[in-house]
Design a protein around this motif. Structure first.
Motif, PDB file in Angstrom:
ATOM      1  N   GLY A 134      -2.843  -1.875   6.888  1.00 13.32           N
ATOM      2  CA  GLY A 134      -3.916  -1.267   5.883  1.00 13.32           C
ATOM      3  C   GLY A 134      -3.218  -0.839   4.626  1.00 13.32           C
ATOM      4  O   GLY A 134      -3.713  -1.088   3.550  1.00 13.32           O
ATOM      5  N   LEU A 142      -3.721  -1.978   0.794  1.00 12.99           N
ATOM      6  CA  LEU A 142      -3.946  -1.165  -0.321  1.00 12.99           C
ATOM      7  C   LEU A 142      -2.876  -1.202  -1.310  1.00 12.99           C
ATOM      8  O   LEU A 142      -3.262  -1.315  -2.480  1.00 12.99           O
ATOM      9  N   TYR A 149     -10.824   0.990   1.675  1.00 14.61           N
ATOM     10  CA  TYR A 149      -9.142   0.963   1.847  1.00 14.61           C
ATOM     11  C   TYR A 149      -8.668   2.218   2.501  1.00 14.61           C
ATOM     12  O   TYR A 149      -7.630   2.309   3.078  1.00 14.61           O
ATOM     13  N   TRP A 174     -11.641  -5.040   7.454  1.00 14.46           N
ATOM     14  CA  TRP A 174     -10.667  -5.923   6.920  1.00 14.46           C
ATOM     15  C   TRP A 174     -11.069  -7.112   6.177  1.00 14.46           C
ATOM     16  O   TRP A 174     -10.571  -7.402   4.820  1.00 14.46           O
ATOM     17  N   GLY A 203     -11.903  -5.523   2.718  1.00 19.23           N
ATOM     18  CA  GLY A 203     -10.610  -5.309   1.896  1.00 19.23           C
ATOM     19  C   GLY A 203     -10.199  -6.720   1.411  1.00 19.23           C
ATOM     20  O   GLY A 203      -9.745  -6.563   0.154  1.00 19.23           O
TER      21      GLY A 203
END
Length: 271
Positions: free
Chosen positions: A159, A163, A224, A242, A245
């Motif tokens: 993650g 980001l 995020y 996911w 993102g």
């Protein structure tokens, strides 16, 4: 309009060289990032540990007050607030710094042919150091309130990587635009302030109801944030988070590449 955004083969070649040269110049941007933190707390007795202390005081004070206002158990709310606000501080710092990335680097860019990417990575390094100072609070808060995320917490690493990739692209894009249009830093500050209230930092998505909470999938800050915070609290983010993102990252990378390749050479003249 389309001619203004057309990219020549030379633009592409120089942009690639800039990206490669910036990444390989890691001793420069890591040193600059650390120097920025040291300069900010110069002559202070606690130095950069004021970052950690300030975050701890905020989480403790606001956590107790908001837990009472939201009628939530402190043992449930304060760990969530600690994790979400620490990650939010990272994202908001990156967003605000993006608008000043090249303006702040003007003394360097006017005097030497340094890859522009060095200063983008300087912003990421500076905010990563501040994040590292803040994240040490989490084990203490989790221990106090009996939170144990287990192996699920490792999902916060991809993650964070997603980001960081989004931040790398956003800083490139916003940095170019903010160098040309000097009103953009003020616009960014106000946009980030508004995003704070629209992002589940101080409140949980469940408090909005399922219909309203689904709208958060269109908020990149919320997406995020969840990819990092949820694993830290022991919950695996759903596949849809996911996918969202990645879906937000791809067009952002395209826009960043277009702007950087086309206008990279003009940055020193705009300073």
């Amino acid at each position: 309009m389309f001619d203004a955004l057309s990219i020549s083969p030379r633009d592409v070649r120089l942009a690639r060289q800039d990206l490669a040269g910036g990444v390989t110049a890691w001793p420069i941007w890591t040193h600059l990032g650390l120097l920025d933190i040291r300069q900010r707390y110069r002559r202070s007795r606690l130095g950069q540990f004021w970052i950690t202390l300030s975050m701890a005081l905020f989480v403790g004070g606001i956590g107790v007050v908001n837990a009472s206002l939201f009628r939530a158990a402190a043992a449930d709310y304060i760990p969530y607030l600690a994790a979400s606000y620490i990650v939010w501080t990272l994202m908001s710092g990156l967003a605000n710094d993006a608008a000043q990335v090249y303006v702040q680097a003007a003394p360097f860019l006017r005097q030497a042919a340094i890859p522009r990417t060095v200063f983008v990575l300087r912003v990421l390094a500076r905010n990563a150091v501040a994040f590292a100072h803040n994240v040490v609070i989490l084990p203490v808060v989790f221990a106090l309130f009996g939170v144990w995320p287990g192996a699920t917490a490792l999902l916060a690493l991809p993650g964070l990587a997603l980001l960081a990739a989004a931040a790398f692209c956003a800083v490139h894009a916003v940095g170019v635009l903010a160098t040309r249009f000097r009103d953009l830093p003020q616009i960014m500050q106000n946009a980030v302030q508004m995003a704070f209230f629209l992002t589940p930092v101080m409140w949980r998505p469940e408090q909005l109801g399922s219909n309203v909470a689904s709208a958060l999938s269109f908020n990149p800050f919320a997406v995020y944030l969840s990819l990092v915070v949820e694993p830290l609290l022991g919950r695996a983010p759903p596949a849809s988070s996911w996918a969202a993102g990645v879906a937000m990252l791809l067009p952002l990378a395209g826009v960043a590449w277009l702007l950087f390749a086309r206008f990279r050479a003009r940055i020193p003249y705009w300073l």
